[in-house]
Design a protein around this motif. Structure first.
Motif, PDB file in Angstrom:
ATOM      1  N   LEU A  90       0.826  -1.199   0.000  1.00 30.74           N
ATOM      2  CA  LEU A  90       0.000   0.000   0.000  1.00 30.74           C
ATOM      3  C   LEU A  90       0.865   1.256   0.000  1.00 30.74           C
ATOM      4  O   LEU A  90       0.562   2.237  -0.698  1.00 30.74           O
ATOM      5  N   LEU A  91       1.958   1.232   0.723  1.00 28.08           N
ATOM      6  CA  LEU A  91       2.878   2.371   0.727  1.00 28.08           C
ATOM      7  C   LEU A  91       3.522   2.553  -0.648  1.00 28.08           C
ATOM      8  O   LEU A  91       3.692   3.693  -1.111  1.00 28.08           O
ATOM      9  N   GLU A  92       3.885   1.466  -1.304  1.00 33.79           N
ATOM     10  CA  GLU A  92       4.447   1.574  -2.648  1.00 33.79           C
ATOM     11  C   GLU A  92       3.438   2.198  -3.608  1.00 33.79           C
ATOM     12  O   GLU A  92       3.794   3.041  -4.444  1.00 33.79           O
ATOM     13  N   LEU A  93       2.173   1.814  -3.467  1.00 37.17           N
ATOM     14  CA  LEU A  93       1.134   2.386  -4.325  1.00 37.17           C
ATOM     15  C   LEU A  93       0.931   3.868  -4.035  1.00 37.17           C
ATOM     16  O   LEU A  93       0.705   4.663  -4.959  1.00 37.17           O
ATOM     17  N   ALA A  94       1.003   4.248  -2.753  1.00 35.95           N
ATOM     18  CA  ALA A  94       0.849   5.662  -2.406  1.00 35.95           C
ATOM     19  C   ALA A  94       1.929   6.507  -3.061  1.00 35.95           C
ATOM     20  O   ALA A  94       1.661   7.606  -3.579  1.00 35.95           O
ATOM     21  N   ALA A  95       3.165   5.999  -3.051  1.00 33.74           N
ATOM     22  CA  ALA A  95       4.262   6.735  -3.675  1.00 33.74           C
ATOM     23  C   ALA A  95       4.101   6.785  -5.192  1.00 33.74           C
ATOM     24  O   ALA A  95       4.368   7.816  -5.829  1.00 33.74           O
ATOM     25  N   GLU A  96       3.635   5.687  -5.791  1.00 38.97           N
ATOM     26  CA  GLU A  96       3.492   5.632  -7.243  1.00 38.97           C
ATOM     27  C   GLU A  96       2.349   6.519  -7.736  1.00 38.97           C
ATOM     28  O   GLU A  96       2.482   7.233  -8.742  1.00 38.97           O
ATOM     29  N   TYR A  97       1.223   6.471  -7.039  1.00 33.71           N
ATOM     30  CA  TYR A  97       0.031   7.182  -7.500  1.00 33.71           C
ATOM     31  C   TYR A  97      -0.224   8.480  -6.737  1.00 33.71           C
ATOM     32  O   TYR A  97      -1.172   9.206  -7.037  1.00 33.71           O
ATOM     33  N   GLU A  98       0.599   8.753  -5.756  1.00 34.54           N
ATOM     34  CA  GLU A  98       0.596  10.021  -5.016  1.00 34.54           C
ATOM     35  C   GLU A  98      -0.754  10.291  -4.332  1.00 34.54           C
ATOM     36  O   GLU A  98      -1.476  11.226  -4.668  1.00 34.54           O
ATOM     37  N   PHE A  99      -1.077   9.441  -3.375  1.00 34.33           N
ATOM     38  CA  PHE A  99      -2.217   9.688  -2.495  1.00 34.33           C
ATOM     39  C   PHE A  99      -1.753   9.564  -1.040  1.00 34.33           C
ATOM     40  O   PHE A  99      -0.696   9.000  -0.751  1.00 34.33           O
ATOM     41  N   ILE A 100      -2.558  10.109  -0.138  1.00 34.33           N
ATOM     42  CA  ILE A 100      -2.258  10.059   1.283  1.00 34.33           C
ATOM     43  C   ILE A 100      -2.958   8.861   1.907  1.00 34.33           C
ATOM     44  O   ILE A 100      -4.148   8.629   1.677  1.00 34.33           O
ATOM     45  N   ILE A 101      -2.221   8.094   2.692  1.00 31.29           N
ATOM     46  CA  ILE A 101      -2.803   7.021   3.492  1.00 31.29           C
ATOM     47  C   ILE A 101      -3.156   7.583   4.862  1.00 31.29           C
ATOM     48  O   ILE A 101      -2.289   8.111   5.561  1.00 31.29           O
ATOM     49  N   VAL A 102      -4.411   7.500   5.237  1.00 25.15           N
ATOM     50  CA  VAL A 102      -4.841   7.913   6.572  1.00 25.15           C
ATOM     51  C   VAL A 102      -4.893   6.660   7.435  1.00 25.15           C
ATOM     52  O   VAL A 102      -5.761   5.801   7.252  1.00 25.15           O
ATOM     53  N   GLU A 103      -3.951   6.552   8.360  1.00 21.31           N
ATOM     54  CA  GLU A 103      -3.805   5.374   9.219  1.00 21.31           C
ATOM     55  C   GLU A 103      -4.512   5.657  10.548  1.00 21.31           C
ATOM     56  O   GLU A 103      -3.983   6.347  11.414  1.00 21.31           O
ATOM     57  N   ASP A 104      -5.721   5.141  10.691  1.00 16.99           N
ATOM     58  CA  ASP A 104      -6.512   5.334  11.908  1.00 16.99           C
ATOM     59  C   ASP A 104      -6.190   4.186  12.858  1.00 16.99           C
ATOM     60  O   ASP A 104      -6.687   3.068  12.704  1.00 16.99           O
ATOM     61  N   ASP A 105      -5.367   4.483  13.866  1.00 12.31           N
ATOM     62  CA  ASP A 105      -4.898   3.428  14.779  1.00 12.31           C
ATOM     63  C   ASP A 105      -5.525   3.592  16.162  1.00 12.31           C
ATOM     64  O   ASP A 105      -4.835   3.572  17.179  1.00 12.31           O
ATOM     65  N   ALA A 106      -6.842   3.717  16.194  1.00 14.62           N
ATOM     66  CA  ALA A 106      -7.550   3.932  17.462  1.00 14.62           C
ATOM     67  C   ALA A 106      -7.377   2.768  18.430  1.00 14.62           C
ATOM     68  O   ALA A 106      -7.445   2.961  19.651  1.00 14.62           O
TER      69      ALA A 106
END
Length: 406
Positions: free
Chosen positions: A203-219
């Motif tokens: 998922l991180l590789e995809l974020a870098a490739e497609y340039e989106f923000i991952i919102v990691e909700d770690d409640a």
């Protein structure tokens, strides 16, 4: 006020996103799912005895005695900085090395995600989520008039390969890409599943490739009582594509209404600029003193033992009572179990009969942006006792069996 009671006098003055959602339930509407004398397995509330009242009272007295009016003034006293340091120390335990410039304290998790949404989202933008996902976040995204696309989960969490396929197809069609991908990677709400290390990395590789923000909700990340920790997305992120959310609602008390964001310094700066109003620095001072006094970790250790016992009781009750054809997740932490009923049973249609039998829950359809989850439901093991839990699951089983016989 019900929809039938509402006039249309002000409708033309409301913002476009309000007009588009006038007939939809608002944030928190699920809390109205109650019934007299029924066991409520609906809500992800901590059990009342978990609240560290004595430690909080001691911290409150110390703040007033040591800082007095400074703690009550705009900006608060020095204990606010103690809380920032305490949060960063806890994040470091999980492998996240961040500075105070990469941290923003918020008025709880909802305030945190709202700040992210304000900063990144325009009307019509694309957001990817898990399906199912937390219904409160779906409601909040609705306030921004965005297009929400859900992707299924399995035992290893979000189906990242399906996300990858969707991104590839959008690139081929020159269609809009998502600005945000929202995930609850640990003990997901509502399913209780955990995103695998391999999928986090992809998922991180995809974020870098497609340039989106991952919102990691770690409640729920602090509440692991089984299995091995999985490295947070933020700890795997070297480029700044992850904005991480945390909250004290599950580990101290919901009423303290304090959470935080960790992310790239430039993102945190912009979220801070756009978020209107201040945060509750007095509560932050009390929590800072609470951390300084060493209360946090021992209390969390007690919570882990208690929630593990509640989780075990829930799983035992499900195995003892639910009919063949039912299935459920077995979370390693958090508050929730996701139950799938036998073929042909709609959990939303079943709810009135289940309430009559003596239990309430949240139907699975609440957790989907569009259709889905009709056979499923969320049960919480966090709030009620083991005996109440067993009565509630037995009531659910009776209602389900009656529906199967129709």
């Amino acid at each position: 006020m019900t929809e039938s009671d509402r006039s249309t006098l002000f409708d033309q003055l409301f913002a476009r996103t309000v007009q588009e959602t006038l007939e939809e339930p608002g944030y928190g509407s699920w809390r109205s799912i109650t019934a007299p004398d029924a066991v409520s397995l609906s809500f992800g509330f901590p059990y009342p005895e978990s609240f560290p009242e004595t430690a909080l009272l001691e911290s409150l007295g110390a703040v007033l005695e040591e800082e007095g009016s400074h703690a009550l003034q705009y900006g608060g006293g020095e204990y606010v900085d103690s809380l920032r340091e305490g949060v960063l120390e806890r994040e470091a335990v999980h492998g996240i090395e961040a500075t105070t410039d990469e941290l923003l304290l918020t008025n709880g998790a909802t305030h945190a995600i709202d700040g992210v949404a304000q900063t990144f989202l325009d009307h019509g933008d694309e957001v990817f989520v898990e399906a199912p996902t937390f219904m409160g976040t779906l409601s909040l995204f609705g306030n921004y008039g965005v297009e929400v696309t859900g992707f299924s989960l399995d035992d290893d969490g979000l189906d990242v390969s399906a996300v990858e396929t969707a991104l590839e197809e959008r690139r081929e069609r020159e269609a809009p890409m998502p600005k945000l991908v929202y995930t609850i990677p640990n003990f997901q709400n509502p399913t209780g599943t955990t995103l695998s290390r391999e999928r986090r990395e992809r998922l991180l590789e995809l974020a870098a490739e497609y340039e989106f923000i991952i919102v990691e909700d770690d409640a729920y990340g602090e509440l692991r009582f089984d299995g091995d920790d999985v490295t947070p997305l933020s700890a795997l992120d070297d480029e700044g594509w992850v904005v991480r959310m945390g909250t004290f609602s599950k580990t101290i008390a919901p009423g303290v209404r304090t959470g935080w964001l960790v992310g790239h310094e430039e993102i945190i700066e912009q979220i801070s600029h756009i978020s209107a109003g201040g945060t509750n620095t007095f509560t932050q001072s009390v929590l800072g003193r609470y951390f300084d006094a060493g209360h946090y970790e021992p209390v969390v250790e007690e919570l882990l033992e208690a929630y593990e016992g509640r989780r075990d009781a829930m799983l035992e009750s499900l195995a003892a009572h639910l009919p063949p054809g039912a299935d459920w997740t077995e979370p390693e932490g958090g508050f929730f179990v996701w139950v799938t009923l036998p073929e042909g049973i709609d959990s939303g249609e079943l709810l009135p009969e289940a309430a009559e039998e003596g239990v309430t829950y949240l139907p699975g359809s609440h957790f989907f942006a569009d259709s889905g989850g009709e056979r499923s439901l969320r049960l919480s093991f966090s709030h009620v006792t083991a005996a109440e839990m067993d009565r509630g699951v037995a009531a659910l089983a009776r209602a389900t069996e009656a529906a199967m016989d129709e």
